[in-house]
Motif scaffolding. Sequence first.
Motif, PDB file in Angstrom:
ATOM      1  N   MET A 272      18.916  15.661 -11.468  1.00  0.00           N
ATOM      2  CA  MET A 272      17.563  16.000 -12.455  1.00  0.00           C
ATOM      3  C   MET A 272      16.630  16.876 -11.862  1.00  0.00           C
ATOM      4  SD  MET A 272      17.164  12.196 -14.077  1.00  0.00           S
ATOM      5  CE  MET A 272      15.851  12.626 -15.438  1.00  0.00           C
ATOM      6  N   GLU A 273      16.446  16.805 -10.605  1.00  0.00           N
ATOM      7  CA  GLU A 273      15.429  17.411  -9.702  1.00  0.00           C
ATOM      8  C   GLU A 273      15.681  18.987  -9.966  1.00  0.00           C
ATOM      9  OE1 GLU A 273      16.248  14.868  -8.845  1.00  0.00           O
ATOM     10  OE2 GLU A 273      14.361  13.760  -8.163  1.00  0.00           O
ATOM     11  N   ARG A 274      17.108  19.275  -9.664  1.00  0.00           N
ATOM     12  CA  ARG A 274      17.562  21.024  -9.702  1.00  0.00           C
ATOM     13  C   ARG A 274      17.673  21.339 -11.042  1.00  0.00           C
ATOM     14  NH1 ARG A 274      23.110  20.516  -5.924  1.00  0.00           N
ATOM     15  NH2 ARG A 274      21.841  19.433  -4.233  1.00  0.00           N
ATOM     16  N   LEU A 275      17.935  20.398 -12.378  1.00  0.00           N
ATOM     17  CA  LEU A 275      17.846  20.871 -13.685  1.00  0.00           C
ATOM     18  C   LEU A 275      16.168  21.147 -14.180  1.00  0.00           C
ATOM     19  CD1 LEU A 275      20.647  18.616 -14.893  1.00  0.00           C
ATOM     20  CD2 LEU A 275      20.422  21.209 -15.474  1.00  0.00           C
ATOM     21  N   ILE A 276      15.469  20.384 -13.500  1.00  0.00           N
ATOM     22  CA  ILE A 276      13.908  20.407 -13.932  1.00  0.00           C
ATOM     23  C   ILE A 276      13.529  21.870 -13.212  1.00  0.00           C
ATOM     24  CG2 ILE A 276      11.581  19.583 -13.589  1.00  0.00           C
ATOM     25  CD1 ILE A 276      13.272  16.662 -14.504  1.00  0.00           C
ATOM     26  N   LEU A 277      13.881  21.907 -11.681  1.00  0.00           N
ATOM     27  CA  LEU A 277      13.387  23.185 -11.373  1.00  0.00           C
ATOM     28  C   LEU A 277      14.003  24.353 -11.924  1.00  0.00           C
ATOM     29  CD1 LEU A 277      12.169  23.831  -8.541  1.00  0.00           C
ATOM     30  CD2 LEU A 277      14.329  23.860  -7.480  1.00  0.00           C
ATOM     31  N   LEU A 278      15.080  24.232 -12.485  1.00  0.00           N
ATOM     32  CA  LEU A 278      15.749  25.194 -13.295  1.00  0.00           C
ATOM     33  C   LEU A 278      14.995  25.633 -14.431  1.00  0.00           C
ATOM     34  CD1 LEU A 278      18.284  27.408 -13.152  1.00  0.00           C
ATOM     35  CD2 LEU A 278      19.521  25.651 -14.394  1.00  0.00           C
ATOM     36  N   LEU A 279      14.734  24.614 -15.158  1.00  0.00           N
ATOM     37  CA  LEU A 279      13.968  24.971 -16.308  1.00  0.00           C
ATOM     38  C   LEU A 279      12.726  25.750 -16.181  1.00  0.00           C
ATOM     39  CD1 LEU A 279      14.385  21.393 -18.222  1.00  0.00           C
ATOM     40  CD2 LEU A 279      15.406  23.718 -18.974  1.00  0.00           C
ATOM     41  N   GLU A 280      12.189  25.398 -15.123  1.00  0.00           N
ATOM     42  CA  GLU A 280      10.842  25.736 -14.812  1.00  0.00           C
ATOM     43  C   GLU A 280      10.866  27.192 -14.221  1.00  0.00           C
ATOM     44  OE1 GLU A 280       9.373  22.741 -12.041  1.00  0.00           O
ATOM     45  OE2 GLU A 280       8.121  21.599 -13.644  1.00  0.00           O
ATOM     46  N   THR A 281      11.965  27.430 -13.513  1.00  0.00           N
ATOM     47  CA  THR A 281      12.058  28.722 -12.819  1.00  0.00           C
ATOM     48  C   THR A 281      12.419  29.695 -13.689  1.00  0.00           C
ATOM     49  OG1 THR A 281      13.171  27.422 -10.871  1.00  0.00           O
ATOM     50  CG2 THR A 281      13.560  29.979 -10.993  1.00  0.00           C
ATOM     51  N   LEU A 282      13.059  29.384 -14.735  1.00  0.00           N
ATOM     52  CA  LEU A 282      13.525  30.147 -15.930  1.00  0.00           C
ATOM     53  C   LEU A 282      12.483  30.193 -17.070  1.00  0.00           C
ATOM     54  CD1 LEU A 282      17.360  29.448 -15.907  1.00  0.00           C
ATOM     55  CD2 LEU A 282      16.220  31.370 -15.058  1.00  0.00           C
ATOM     56  N   ASN A 283      11.400  29.530 -16.943  1.00  0.00           N
ATOM     57  CA  ASN A 283      10.408  29.268 -17.869  1.00  0.00           C
ATOM     58  C   ASN A 283      11.069  28.872 -19.340  1.00  0.00           C
ATOM     59  OD1 ASN A 283       7.605  29.980 -17.665  1.00  0.00           O
ATOM     60  ND2 ASN A 283       8.031  32.082 -17.018  1.00  0.00           N
ATOM     61  N   LEU A 284      11.595  27.838 -19.137  1.00  0.00           N
ATOM     62  CA  LEU A 284      12.303  27.423 -20.517  1.00  0.00           C
ATOM     63  C   LEU A 284      11.707  26.141 -20.968  1.00  0.00           C
ATOM     64  CD1 LEU A 284      16.310  28.079 -19.609  1.00  0.00           C
ATOM     65  CD2 LEU A 284      14.820  29.324 -21.192  1.00  0.00           C
ATOM     66  N   VAL A 285      10.624  25.623 -20.409  1.00  0.00           N
ATOM     67  CA  VAL A 285      10.028  24.438 -20.866  1.00  0.00           C
ATOM     68  C   VAL A 285       9.144  24.888 -22.152  1.00  0.00           C
ATOM     69  CG1 VAL A 285       8.480  22.536 -20.447  1.00  0.00           C
ATOM     70  CG2 VAL A 285      10.075  23.484 -18.666  1.00  0.00           C
ATOM     71  N   PRO A 286       9.293  24.419 -23.270  1.00  0.00           N
ATOM     72  CA  PRO A 286       8.575  24.766 -24.650  1.00  0.00           C
ATOM     73  C   PRO A 286       6.982  24.736 -24.397  1.00  0.00           C
ATOM     74  CG  PRO A 286      10.541  23.050 -25.024  1.00  0.00           C
ATOM     75  CD  PRO A 286      10.320  23.282 -23.639  1.00  0.00           C
ATOM     76  N   ASP A 287       6.259  25.382 -24.894  1.00  0.00           N
ATOM     77  CA  ASP A 287       4.975  25.131 -24.754  1.00  0.00           C
ATOM     78  C   ASP A 287       4.439  24.083 -25.046  1.00  0.00           C
ATOM     79  OD1 ASP A 287       4.713  27.775 -23.712  1.00  0.00           O
ATOM     80  OD2 ASP A 287       4.096  28.955 -25.798  1.00  0.00           O
ATOM     81  N   SER A 288       4.927  23.453 -26.141  1.00  0.00           N
ATOM     82  CA  SER A 288       4.419  22.306 -26.803  1.00  0.00           C
ATOM     83  C   SER A 288       4.780  20.892 -25.866  1.00  0.00           C
ATOM     84  CB  SER A 288       5.524  21.815 -28.119  1.00  0.00           C
ATOM     85  OG  SER A 288       6.771  21.619 -27.594  1.00  0.00           O
ATOM     86  N   VAL A 289       5.464  21.449 -24.666  1.00  0.00           N
ATOM     87  CA  VAL A 289       5.564  20.399 -23.741  1.00  0.00           C
ATOM     88  C   VAL A 289       4.441  20.172 -22.767  1.00  0.00           C
ATOM     89  CG1 VAL A 289       6.985  19.385 -21.946  1.00  0.00           C
ATOM     90  CG2 VAL A 289       8.134  20.145 -23.950  1.00  0.00           C
ATOM     91  N   THR A 290       3.466  19.270 -23.131  1.00  0.00           N
ATOM     92  CA  THR A 290       2.406  19.180 -22.013  1.00  0.00           C
ATOM     93  C   THR A 290       1.656  17.902 -21.897  1.00  0.00           C
ATOM     94  OG1 THR A 290       0.600  19.642 -23.796  1.00  0.00           O
ATOM     95  CG2 THR A 290       1.385  21.613 -22.958  1.00  0.00           C
ATOM     96  N   GLY A 291       0.893  17.705 -21.114  1.00  0.00           N
ATOM     97  CA  GLY A 291       0.206  16.427 -20.999  1.00  0.00           C
ATOM     98  C   GLY A 291      -1.144  16.335 -21.726  1.00  0.00           C
ATOM     99  N   ASP A 292      -1.350  17.423 -22.450  1.00  0.00           N
ATOM    100  CA  ASP A 292      -2.494  17.470 -23.255  1.00  0.00           C
ATOM    101  C   ASP A 292      -2.888  16.346 -24.219  1.00  0.00           C
ATOM    102  OD1 ASP A 292      -3.044  19.794 -21.577  1.00  0.00           O
ATOM    103  OD2 ASP A 292      -2.846  21.225 -23.285  1.00  0.00           O
ATOM    104  N   ALA A 293      -4.208  16.149 -24.412  1.00  0.00           N
ATOM    105  CA  ALA A 293      -4.847  15.233 -25.602  1.00  0.00           C
ATOM    106  C   ALA A 293      -4.753  16.078 -26.859  1.00  0.00           C
ATOM    107  CB  ALA A 293      -6.003  14.978 -25.280  1.00  0.00           C
ATOM    108  N   ASP A 294      -4.708  15.543 -27.813  1.00  0.00           N
ATOM    109  CA  ASP A 294      -4.957  16.268 -29.136  1.00  0.00           C
ATOM    110  C   ASP A 294      -6.549  16.025 -29.577  1.00  0.00           C
ATOM    111  OD1 ASP A 294      -2.243  16.924 -29.881  1.00  0.00           O
ATOM    112  OD2 ASP A 294      -1.755  14.783 -29.831  1.00  0.00           O
ATOM    113  N   VAL A 295      -7.059  14.811 -29.163  1.00  0.00           N
ATOM    114  CA  VAL A 295      -8.433  14.469 -30.019  1.00  0.00           C
ATOM    115  C   VAL A 295      -9.172  13.617 -28.726  1.00  0.00           C
ATOM    116  CG1 VAL A 295      -9.606  13.262 -31.832  1.00  0.00           C
ATOM    117  CG2 VAL A 295      -7.150  13.979 -32.176  1.00  0.00           C
ATOM    118  N   TYR A 296     -10.321  14.090 -28.607  1.00  0.00           N
ATOM    119  CA  TYR A 296     -11.238  13.524 -27.492  1.00  0.00           C
ATOM    120  C   TYR A 296     -12.396  12.795 -28.356  1.00  0.00           C
ATOM    121  CZ  TYR A 296     -12.936  12.510 -23.084  1.00  0.00           C
ATOM    122  OH  TYR A 296     -13.636  11.924 -21.806  1.00  0.00           O
TER     123      TYR A 296
END
Length: 427
Positions: free
Chosen positions: A308-332
């Motif tokens: 998993m570490e290698r695959l996640i590193l690969l997703l990050e290296t290649l910028n393949l993580v969709p923008d919608s994948v964040t730890g952001d809140a919606d409403v405060y």
Amino acid sequence: MAKIQAIRGMNDILPDQTPVWQFFERTVRQVLKAYGYQEIRMPIVELTDLFKRSIGEVTDIVEKEMYTFEDRNGDSLTLRPEGTAGCVRASEEHGLLFNQTRRLWYTGPMFRHERPQKGRYRQFHQIGVECFGMTGPDIDAELLILTARLWSALGLQPHARLEINSIGTAQARRNFKEALVNYLTEFKDQLDGDSQRRLASNPLRILDSKNAETQRILDNAPVLDDFLDDESIAHFDRLRQLLDVAGVSYTVNPRLVRGLDYYGKTVFEWITDSLGAQGTICAGGRYDGLVEQLGGKSTPAVGFAMGMERLILLLETLNLVPDSVTGDADVYVTAMGETAVPAAMALSEAIRNERPDAVVITHCGGGSFKSQMKKADRSGAKVAIILGENELEAGTVALKPLRSDQPQIDIVQSQVAAALTDYLGSR
Ligand code: ATP
Ligand code: MG
């Protein structure tokens, strides 16, 4: 006093990284579910003998990578270095393999005392898949088709290539081993240290050697292919045919053997060229002998594990993580003043009732308007809801968009959830 730090090679996965892990896990779960694979969860610690008997005494893992210790009863236990052995043990122990086929998967940490470097850690995570009771090669093909689908789902398809090989039956490997040892013994002095040692203990692993001189000598060595038995050849031919029909591309790598003893017939690796030396992201093969070797009834089996570490590193290296994948809140939801606190909590609950998909953070801990709005901004929320004395009296809230230049609006509390659709989209 000096602070205690984490163990070298054992990483914390921090809150800003977990959304990517969750995205990856979610995608894998979806794909596995679509093929009818069932999850199994095994303990992280097993009796040391389980690994010795399955992985093999003279493999890298058992020789030098296991975290083995004696527990308070004097039993020798080991932190699992891989999942197959435990999965076979658990499946046998609970009768899962009795007269039936099984498609299983698991995920979790594995432990190997290796030299930590990029893509190689002492605690790392795998997703493993094991299939029991099917002789293949149809199921071998399914596993590869399934992984190809996963790479597509993750956008990794152009970055992962498949190498396959057949290492035949145990008898075929014995014959080949003899020929290989005869050949390599002539060049013993020129082999690297590990390979010299393996010449006596585990000569097949020499094919895996990363040493250039050893590889040069291997260029003229006998090839396993010439020793394969008819059944393994037919199995491999049919596998290739099934992959061709399914449109899964591969290359045959006659040097591919795999580092664990239990494999036979089909072996494979998915490799990426985008991560440097630690490029194997998924590896596996057929291990028809293992269940019996661990005391069960002879059961055909095939599986793989991905790092998993290698695959996640690969997703990050290649910028393949969709923008919608964040730890952001919606409403405060802010609360200005003591009296606004219960109202802010109630309003947050009402929003969560209407929008269970949204991340709603209720401000806690008091503070000025300015400091609450600063926290709202840092949370990544798209909208802040402002609830103070004035709003309480009027039964309204102020809704302030934080990521656009839309104006702040006042609305009645009962309309908040509906109004949020404009900012969060409909669910
Ligand atoms: P390698 O040749 O890279 O050491 P391996 O043959 O030891 O790999 P397997 O036992 O087949 O690896 O494990 C399957 C997958 O788990 C690997 O392909 C890799 O992606 C991952 N993996 C193995 N060891 C580690 C490690 N120490 N740290 C991170 N990931 C690992
Ligand atoms: Mg290894």
